[in-house]
Structure formats: C-alpha cells, structure tokens
Design a protein around this motif. Structure first.
Motif, PDB file in Angstrom:
ATOM      1  N   ASP A  24       0.901  -1.216  -0.110  1.00 32.62           N
ATOM      2  CA  ASP A  24      -0.011   0.347   0.008  1.00 32.62           C
ATOM      3  C   ASP A  24       0.990   1.201   0.089  1.00 32.62           C
ATOM      4  O   ASP A  24       0.665   2.239  -0.857  1.00 32.62           O
ATOM      5  N   ASP A  25       1.933   1.226   0.937  1.00 37.12           N
ATOM      6  CA  ASP A  25       2.829   2.441   1.240  1.00 37.12           C
ATOM      7  C   ASP A  25       3.735   2.593  -0.341  1.00 37.12           C
ATOM      8  O   ASP A  25       3.659   3.908  -0.546  1.00 37.12           O
ATOM      9  N   LEU A  26       3.829   1.569  -0.984  1.00 32.69           N
ATOM     10  CA  LEU A  26       4.611   1.728  -2.176  1.00 32.69           C
ATOM     11  C   LEU A  26       3.702   2.558  -3.309  1.00 32.69           C
ATOM     12  O   LEU A  26       4.045   3.284  -4.244  1.00 32.69           O
ATOM     13  N   TYR A  27       2.579   1.828  -3.272  1.00 30.70           N
ATOM     14  CA  TYR A  27       1.278   2.191  -4.099  1.00 30.70           C
ATOM     15  C   TYR A  27       1.219   3.744  -3.928  1.00 30.70           C
ATOM     16  O   TYR A  27       1.090   4.513  -4.947  1.00 30.70           O
ATOM     17  N   ASP A  28       1.448   4.163  -2.644  1.00 25.43           N
ATOM     18  CA  ASP A  28       0.977   5.767  -2.390  1.00 25.43           C
ATOM     19  C   ASP A  28       2.303   6.442  -2.514  1.00 25.43           C
ATOM     20  O   ASP A  28       2.406   7.667  -2.273  1.00 25.43           O
ATOM     21  N   GLY A  29       3.385   5.970  -2.662  1.00 21.14           N
ATOM     22  CA  GLY A  29       4.602   6.741  -2.779  1.00 21.14           C
ATOM     23  C   GLY A  29       5.237   7.193  -1.430  1.00 21.14           C
ATOM     24  O   GLY A  29       5.841   8.112  -1.500  1.00 21.14           O
ATOM     25  N   LEU A  30       4.925   6.536  -0.568  1.00 20.90           N
ATOM     26  CA  LEU A  30       5.491   6.883   0.956  1.00 20.90           C
ATOM     27  C   LEU A  30       6.754   6.513   1.063  1.00 20.90           C
ATOM     28  O   LEU A  30       7.199   5.117   1.607  1.00 20.90           O
ATOM     29  N   LYS A  31       7.842   7.190   0.771  1.00 20.73           N
ATOM     30  CA  LYS A  31       9.286   6.595   0.820  1.00 20.73           C
ATOM     31  C   LYS A  31       9.589   6.585   2.219  1.00 20.73           C
ATOM     32  O   LYS A  31      10.273   5.365   2.397  1.00 20.73           O
ATOM     33  N   ASP A  32       9.328   7.405   3.029  1.00 21.89           N
ATOM     34  CA  ASP A  32       9.823   7.343   4.566  1.00 21.89           C
ATOM     35  C   ASP A  32       9.328   5.833   5.275  1.00 21.89           C
ATOM     36  O   ASP A  32      10.112   5.353   5.780  1.00 21.89           O
ATOM     37  N   GLU A  33       8.024   5.790   4.806  1.00 17.18           N
ATOM     38  CA  GLU A  33       7.248   4.490   5.564  1.00 17.18           C
ATOM     39  C   GLU A  33       7.969   3.300   4.747  1.00 17.18           C
ATOM     40  O   GLU A  33       8.168   2.251   5.394  1.00 17.18           O
ATOM     41  N   ILE A  34       8.422   3.226   3.554  1.00 14.66           N
ATOM     42  CA  ILE A  34       8.932   2.054   2.880  1.00 14.66           C
ATOM     43  C   ILE A  34      10.314   2.026   3.453  1.00 14.66           C
ATOM     44  O   ILE A  34      10.870   0.596   3.817  1.00 14.66           O
ATOM     45  N   ALA A  80       6.040   6.295  -6.616  1.00 16.40           N
ATOM     46  CA  ALA A  80       6.407   4.745  -5.982  1.00 16.40           C
ATOM     47  C   ALA A  80       7.739   4.458  -6.442  1.00 16.40           C
ATOM     48  O   ALA A  80       8.242   3.670  -5.550  1.00 16.40           O
ATOM     49  N   ALA A  81       8.132   4.818  -7.725  1.00 15.10           N
ATOM     50  CA  ALA A  81       9.513   4.342  -8.070  1.00 15.10           C
ATOM     51  C   ALA A  81      10.604   4.962  -6.946  1.00 15.10           C
ATOM     52  O   ALA A  81      11.559   4.505  -6.766  1.00 15.10           O
ATOM     53  N   ASN A  82      10.136   6.347  -6.798  1.00 20.71           N
ATOM     54  CA  ASN A  82      11.011   6.999  -5.846  1.00 20.71           C
ATOM     55  C   ASN A  82      11.155   6.345  -4.277  1.00 20.71           C
ATOM     56  O   ASN A  82      12.221   6.256  -3.714  1.00 20.71           O
ATOM     57  N   ALA A  83       9.781   5.915  -4.019  1.00 22.45           N
ATOM     58  CA  ALA A  83       9.940   5.189  -2.878  1.00 22.45           C
ATOM     59  C   ALA A  83      10.425   3.885  -2.822  1.00 22.45           C
ATOM     60  O   ALA A  83      11.396   3.486  -1.899  1.00 22.45           O
ATOM     61  N   MET A  84      10.445   3.066  -4.111  1.00 22.59           N
ATOM     62  CA  MET A  84      11.097   1.840  -4.272  1.00 22.59           C
ATOM     63  C   MET A  84      12.633   2.152  -3.990  1.00 22.59           C
ATOM     64  O   MET A  84      13.431   1.254  -3.362  1.00 22.59           O
ATOM     65  N   LYS A  85      13.216   3.296  -4.595  1.00 23.64           N
ATOM     66  CA  LYS A  85      14.761   3.661  -4.570  1.00 23.64           C
ATOM     67  C   LYS A  85      15.036   3.802  -3.234  1.00 23.64           C
ATOM     68  O   LYS A  85      16.125   3.301  -2.783  1.00 23.64           O
ATOM     69  N   GLY A  86      14.163   4.457  -2.512  1.00 18.28           N
ATOM     70  CA  GLY A  86      14.601   4.682  -0.893  1.00 18.28           C
ATOM     71  C   GLY A  86      14.806   3.518  -0.332  1.00 18.28           C
ATOM     72  O   GLY A  86      15.749   3.031   0.449  1.00 18.28           O
ATOM     73  N   GLY A  87      13.921   2.233  -0.621  1.00 17.97           N
ATOM     74  CA  GLY A  87      14.017   1.014   0.047  1.00 17.97           C
ATOM     75  C   GLY A  87      15.237   0.333  -0.429  1.00 17.97           C
ATOM     76  O   GLY A  87      16.236  -0.186   0.441  1.00 17.97           O
ATOM     77  N   MET A  88      15.445   0.599  -1.887  1.00 20.96           N
ATOM     78  CA  MET A  88      16.641  -0.376  -2.574  1.00 20.96           C
ATOM     79  C   MET A  88      17.961   0.587  -1.776  1.00 20.96           C
ATOM     80  O   MET A  88      19.194  -0.208  -1.865  1.00 20.96           O
ATOM     81  N   SER A  89      17.980   1.705  -1.424  1.00 14.27           N
ATOM     82  CA  SER A  89      19.253   2.494  -1.172  1.00 14.27           C
ATOM     83  C   SER A  89      19.816   1.738   0.041  1.00 14.27           C
ATOM     84  O   SER A  89      20.789   1.553   0.552  1.00 14.27           O
TER      85      SER A  89
END
Ligand code: B12
Length: 234
Positions: A24-34, A80-89
């Motif tokens: 859900d958070d990725l879908y909503d683009g929530l980088k900090d939460e991810i 969403a991509a930005n949130a994903m990148k946060g997690g990947m970092s």
C-alpha cells in the motif's frame, strides 16, 4: 489520509501484515514508510534479497499492473518508483557486502530514449553482490556511450536494459555497431527488461536474455566460467 491510517505503527504489524502495508505504501509513494519497513524486516532477520523480491518488487508489480490498466498515471508511478529507490538504497550496501570473490566486470545501462532504471539498478546491485564490478551508465544511452565505456573499462559483460517496445530495437543498433567494429565477440552481451523475451535476445544477437536480476547473476557466472575454460583450453 484518515486518522485510522495515521495510527498504523509499522513495527507492531506481523510480517505478513507489514508486507501488505508496504504494498500500500509503495502504491502511495510513501518513501519514509517504505524505508522504515525495510529496516524493520531486516531487524526481524529477513535476508536483504527476500525484502527486495517479496516486499519491494512485489509491490512494484501491483503498481505496474494498475499503470497498465490506466488506474495509475506517470506522476503516481514516479512517486512509487522513488519510494522503491528509497528501500533499495538501504538494501544496496547489504547486497554488495557478501564478500563474494571477484567474478568479473560489467558495464550496464538503459538504452537511448528510455528512462526506466529500477530494473537495471536492481541488476547492478545483485551483480555487485555476487562479486562483479559494475559500471552503471544510467539511462538514455546512445551507442557511443556504450562503446566509450567498453573501451575505457574493458568489462567482461555488456548489459543493456529497455522497458519500452519502442526502445528495445535500439539494443540491436548497439550490437550491430559492435559487429561492424569487430568487437562483438570480445564481450558477453546480456539484455533484459519487461517487454523482451528469449527469442528477441537471440534475434538481435545478444548472448542471453535474462528474465530477472537473479537469472542475470546466474547467467553471468555461467558465461564467465565458460570464458575462463576457453582461455585455459586455448
Ligand atoms: C516504474 C515505471 C515507470 C516510471 C520509471 C521510473 C524509473 N525511475 O524507472 C516512469 C513513471 C518514469 C515511467 C515512464 C514511462 N513509462 Co513506464 N513503467 C513503469 C513500470 C510500472 C514498472 C517498471 C519497473 O520498474 N519494474 C520493476 C523492475 C524491478 O522490473 P524490470 O524493470 O522488468 O526489471 C527486471 C527485469 O526485466 C530484468 N532486467 C531489467 N533490465 C535488465 C538489464 C539486464 C542487462 C538484465 C540482464 C536484466 C534486466 O531484471 C530486473 C530485475 O529483476 C512498468 C510496468 C511493467 N510491468 O514493467 C511501466 C511500463 C514499462 N511503462 C510504460 C510506458 C508506456 C511508459 C511511458 C511511455 C508513459 C508515458 N505515457 O509517458 C513513459 C516512458 C518514459 C521513457 N521515455 O522511458 C509501459 C511500456 C509499454 C510498452 N509496451 O512499451 C509499461 C509496461 C506500463 C504499461 N503496461 O503500460 N514508467
């Protein structure tokens, strides 16, 4: 956002609920939460690769389907991509830290006209984790960028990524130019990206098409072993 959603405390969710919440958070683009959730899963003993595939790639698949179906649009997918990148970092240094022996080297980049880089970044991360030295050329690479990097870094492997049916033919342009210059056989050429398949890889003259980052690592290792055997025999 409703009060109810505000109240969700990620660390109180069990693993399954947390992964659902990450979707859900990725879908909503929530980088900090991810990023917070990635850290929680790691603290709970999840292997970095499992977090990557089950939580992040899993979540991105849902985003991809809704983008395809016209439910999500570019700005939302960018978030969403930005949130994903946060997690990947967070995962990147962990995946690179496996202490694997040095396997070889790779130059990788997304082809001209194409700005998709999540899959390519993932491949680069996993290859580094498996002991490959990776030079990442980023997105939108014309032939000259690939040729220049190959001349400079002399990698074992060239990797090209394309996510659009309109940009994937450009891979053939690069391979044909390598042939013209007589350097095609000096490199192992791996290609990937969602719209590609094995047949396409063969048709353009790549050594292999790889469905995902794990297959990319396996395939790279296989080709490097073969290259070393040939060198030993010759
Ligand atoms: C995120 C996304 C975007 C983001 C990109 C952000 C970023 N920084 O990357 C944004 C919003 C910018 C975007 C823009 C566009 N997008 Co887009 N996008 C996606 C989406 C939803 C997910 C892609 C992704 O990251 N997947 C997750 C990663 C992990 O998977 P992957 O990329 O496939 O990578 C894996 C494998 O393929 C493989 N792999 C990948 N590369 C390589 C390389 C090598 C060497 C190897 C070995 C393996 C390998 O390993 C990876 C890891 O396992 C896809 C949907 C989809 N189903 O793919 C659409 C999708 C690719 N986009 C699409 C479209 C149409 C566009 C736009 C044209 C939209 C528009 N109208 O503007 C623009 C194009 C911009 C451009 N010029 O490039 C279409 C393409 C349709 C087609 N047939 O060509 C798709 C399929 C969506 C759809 N169904 O309509 N997009």
């Amino acid at each position: 956002m409703s009060d109810e959603e505000d109240d969700i405390i990620l660390s109180e969710l069990d693993d399954e609920e947390l992964v659902q919440q990450m979707f859900d958070d990725l879908y909503d683009g929530l980088k900090d939460e991810i990023m917070e959730a990635v850290n929680i899963l790691l603290e709970r003993g999840w292997a970095p690769y499992r977090v990557l595939t089950e939580a992040l790639v899993g979540g991105m698949t849902i985003v991809g389907n809704d983008f395809r179906d016209g439910i999500l649009f570019v700005p939302e997918v960018l978030l969403a991509a930005n949130a994903m990148k946060g997690g990947m970092s967070i995962l990147k240094p962990l995946l690179a830290e496996t202490g694997a022996p040095r396997m070889g080297s790779m130059v990788i980049g997304t082809v001209k006209g194409d700005i998709h880089d999540i899959g390519k970044n993932l491949v680069a991360m996993m290859m580094e984790g498996a002991g490959f030295e990776v030079v990442d050329l980023g997105i939108n690479n014309a032939v000259d960028a690939y040729l220049g990097a190959m001349a400079e870094h002399k990698p074992d492997i060239l990797g090209m990524s394309a996510l659009l049916t309109t940009t994937m033919p450009y891979m053939k342009v690069v391979i044909d130019t390598m042939k013209e210059q007589g350097i095609r056989d000096d490199y192992i050429v791996l290609v990937g990206g969602a719209p590609l398949n094995e047949e396409f890889g063969k048709a353009i003259g790549a050594d292999a098409y790889c469905r995902d980052a794990a297959v990319a690592v396996e395939t790279a290792k296989k080709f490097i072993a073969r290259k070393h055997n040939q060198m030993a025999a010759g």
